[in-house]
Design a protein around this motif. Structure first.
Motif, PDB file in Angstrom:
ATOM      1  N   CYS A 112       0.836  -1.196   0.000  1.00 16.56           N
ATOM      2  CA  CYS A 112       0.000   0.000   0.000  1.00 16.56           C
ATOM      3  C   CYS A 112       0.872   1.248   0.000  1.00 16.56           C
ATOM      4  O   CYS A 112       1.890   1.301   0.688  1.00 16.56           O
ATOM      5  N   LYS A 117      -0.692   4.277   0.584  1.00 20.92           N
ATOM      6  CA  LYS A 117      -1.562   5.317   1.133  1.00 20.92           C
ATOM      7  C   LYS A 117      -1.025   5.902   2.446  1.00 20.92           C
ATOM      8  O   LYS A 117      -1.311   7.033   2.780  1.00 20.92           O
ATOM      9  N   PHE A 118      -0.338   5.144   3.208  1.00 26.73           N
ATOM     10  CA  PHE A 118       0.264   5.607   4.463  1.00 26.73           C
ATOM     11  C   PHE A 118      -0.747   6.271   5.406  1.00 26.73           C
ATOM     12  O   PHE A 118      -0.555   7.396   5.855  1.00 26.73           O
ATOM     13  N   CYS A 119      -1.831   5.574   5.689  1.00 28.50           N
ATOM     14  CA  CYS A 119      -2.724   6.044   6.751  1.00 28.50           C
ATOM     15  C   CYS A 119      -1.892   6.077   8.039  1.00 28.50           C
ATOM     16  O   CYS A 119      -1.060   5.187   8.269  1.00 28.50           O
ATOM     17  N   PHE A 131      -2.203   5.379  11.029  1.00 25.83           N
ATOM     18  CA  PHE A 131      -2.271   4.348  12.076  1.00 25.83           C
ATOM     19  C   PHE A 131      -1.782   2.985  11.604  1.00 25.83           C
ATOM     20  O   PHE A 131      -1.727   2.044  12.381  1.00 25.83           O
ATOM     21  N   CYS A 132      -1.439   2.855  10.332  1.00 32.62           N
ATOM     22  CA  CYS A 132      -1.365   1.519   9.721  1.00 32.62           C
ATOM     23  C   CYS A 132       0.064   1.068   9.428  1.00 32.62           C
ATOM     24  O   CYS A 132       0.884   1.836   8.929  1.00 32.62           O
ATOM     25  N   VAL A 141       0.760  -1.517   7.374  1.00 33.00           N
ATOM     26  CA  VAL A 141       0.856  -2.256   6.106  1.00 33.00           C
ATOM     27  C   VAL A 141       1.922  -1.704   5.148  1.00 33.00           C
ATOM     28  O   VAL A 141       2.705  -2.476   4.586  1.00 33.00           O
ATOM     29  N   PRO A 142       2.002  -0.388   4.945  1.00 36.42           N
ATOM     30  CA  PRO A 142       3.028   0.096   4.002  1.00 36.42           C
ATOM     31  C   PRO A 142       4.452  -0.293   4.436  1.00 36.42           C
ATOM     32  O   PRO A 142       5.341  -0.372   3.594  1.00 36.42           O
ATOM     33  N   GLN A 200      -4.294  -5.512  -0.125  1.00 33.80           N
ATOM     34  CA  GLN A 200      -4.398  -4.543   0.966  1.00 33.80           C
ATOM     35  C   GLN A 200      -5.131  -3.291   0.505  1.00 33.80           C
ATOM     36  O   GLN A 200      -5.795  -2.628   1.271  1.00 33.80           O
ATOM     37  N   HIS A 259     -10.056   1.193  -0.901  1.00 35.20           N
ATOM     38  CA  HIS A 259      -9.936   2.537  -0.344  1.00 35.20           C
ATOM     39  C   HIS A 259     -10.899   3.452  -1.104  1.00 35.20           C
ATOM     40  O   HIS A 259     -10.976   3.367  -2.335  1.00 35.20           O
ATOM     41  N   ARG A 278      -6.378   9.997   5.673  1.00 30.13           N
ATOM     42  CA  ARG A 278      -7.219   9.157   4.820  1.00 30.13           C
ATOM     43  C   ARG A 278      -7.469   9.775   3.441  1.00 30.13           C
ATOM     44  O   ARG A 278      -7.977   9.124   2.544  1.00 30.13           O
TER      45      ARG A 278
END
Ligand code: SF4
Length: 461
Positions: free
Chosen positions: A162, A164-166, A168-169, A171-172, A206, A245, A284
């Motif tokens: 991902c 997007k780099f939210c 809180f996340c 995943v990236p 993701q 997303h 977001r």
């Protein structure tokens, strides 16, 4: 034959990865076993999303070390492998804290399992590279028997990582940058699944609707274009995709919900929060109203669509007013189901450094209230099914004799009475009652009409 026990935690991507690791190991002479006791190889496929995930892994590893020690005393060698996102995040620290672990392998390196296991026979090994090579190109095809054993619904990973780099996340950081599998590779996998009897495929990633795989014509294909190709595969009756997303819901994808009958009228589209201030702090890249307008467009394209979302409660700085915005959004949209969690800081993410953390007690109160609203809408949606007839994909025998269990288009578990061996069939079912987690119905008579109107907005009160 050697035995492998695989325990997967977390999301659909991990379930898929666990199956692909089983496929790799089946070519190395391993068969799967449901219990860690007696296994020659124990593989923990870990998840890093939830709080205390790391601690849970170490607790689990303590139990596995005991099994390894007991089996060693009886002359059986046991290898322990830690895979998945905790492996990626913790790396060599895992073996420092639990020396019984033979191999730590990240989610982008598990295609190298055979060589890594051979090396792990000589020394302890860690491989958490995020290699440039496409691991999917190295994975062996699942055996037909394995596909049959997994049932008539299957996940197919089409995208990973991902960008997007939210805030809180993880995943990236744990899965790396966005990567899309080429169309030809995805199609070969879907066709193989369909030939073995799979009827329902969920294309997963993701950030799956950011899919941009190389098409057979050399052009970049979108998820919508890929779904048109998947819909043309004989035997594939149902297509789903997850997780999406809001920013990547393009016009073609919305139109696919209108144009492709195989695309199920159920969309998991996480919004996370209702407050614009919190959505901005979460990075977001959309507001609450942008999300609402998007849902309106999706509902125009497919009026009977049902929606689900993820919510994070107590993101740093969340005030009572922010939380009320979330409740308002939940009540306005009327989700058919949703997942909700208290915020928990993930080390290495920007939000973990924000000082204004919401007190645990307040978070719990808010979560309780949110879940009460989510459950209210879920039950209302389920009750609205009573008296309707819906297509149910029969997936397996039910808990009781004469019962078959399947899924509605909205991913609801449906039980029917039937002695016939209809697993893999899609049958028309009249829903007669609901329980907390299931719908119960009977086979519709030929030509029996559906007495109710369209499901969707308004029915999930
Ligand atoms: S879009 Fe999803 S996977 Fe990507 S950073 Fe945000 S929450 Fe994580």
């Amino acid at each position: 034959m050697k035995k492998v026990h695989i325990k997967s935690f977390g999301c659909q991507m991990n379930v898929y990865d666990g199956q692909r690791m089983a496929d790799i190991l089946s070519h190395q002479g391993y068969e799967e076993t449901a219990s860690p006791e007696g296994a020659d190889l124990i593989l923990l496929n870990t998840c890093h999303i939830r709080e205390r995930a790391v601690q849970k892994v170490y607790t689990e590893l303590g139990k596995l070390r005991d099994i390894k020690t007991a089996q060693g005393a009886e002359g059986q060698e046991t290898k322990i492998v830690v895979a998945g996102c905790v492996a990626q995040a913790e790396g060599a620290e895992i073996q420092r804290r639990q020396p019984a672990v033979d191999l730590v392998v990240g989610p982008q390196a598990y295609h190298r399992l055979p060589e890594l296991l051979a090396e792990a026979g000589k020394r302890r090994v860690v491989d958490t590279d995020l290699p440039a090579e496409d691991k999917f190109g190295f994975l062996p095809a699942p055996k037909r028997q394995a596909i049959l054993a997994r049932g008539v619904s299957a996940f197919v990973t089409v995208q990973e990582g991902c960008d997007k780099f939210c805030a809180f996340c993880v995943v990236p950081y744990t899965r790396g940058a966005e990567f899309s599998r080429p169309v030809a590779q995805v199609m070969a996998e879907v066709e193989r699944l369909a030939e073995a009897g799979v009827r329902d495929v969920t294309l997963i990633g993701q950030n799956v609707n950011a899919y941009h795989g190389e098409g057979p014509d050399g052009a970049v294909w979108t998820l919508a274009r890929l779904m048109h190709r998947v819909a043309a595969v004989p035997g594939i009756a149902r297509i789903r995709y997850s997780t999406s997303h809001p920013r990547d819901m393009d016009d073609d994808l919305i139109a696919a919900h209108r144009d492709l009958p195989q695309v199920m009228p159920f969309l998991h589209l996480p919004v996370q929060a209702g407050s614009d201030r919190i959505l901005a702090a979460m990075n977001r890249k959309h507001t609450g109203d942008e999300y609402r307008r998007l849902i309106e467009r999706v509902r125009e394209a497919r009026p009977d669509i049902a929606l689900s979302s993820d919510f994070i409660v107590g993101f740093p700085g969340e005030t009572d007013a922010d939380f009320e915005d979330t409740i308002r959004l939940v009540d306005e949209i009327g989700f058919a189901s949703s997942y909700s969690f208290n915020y928990s800081p993930r080390p290495g993410t920007p939000a973990a450094d924000i000082e204004a953390q919401v007190p645990r007690e307040l978070m719990n109160e808010r979560l309780y209230r949110l879940q009460e609203r989510i459950e209210h809408h879920r039950q209302a949606f389920n009750r609205a099914m009573v008296g309707r007839s819906v297509d149910v994909l029969l997936e397996r025998v039910g808990r009781y004799p004469g019962q078959l269990a399947g899924k509605s288009p909205y991913l609801q578990a449906v039980q029917i009475e039937s002695d016939a061996n209809q697993i893999g069939d899609i049958v028309r079912v009249v829903i007669e009652k609901t329980s907390t987690n299931s719908l119960f119905g009977r086979l519709a008579a030929p030509g029996e009409a559906d007495g109710k109107g369209t499901l969707g907005k308004g029915l999930a009160a």
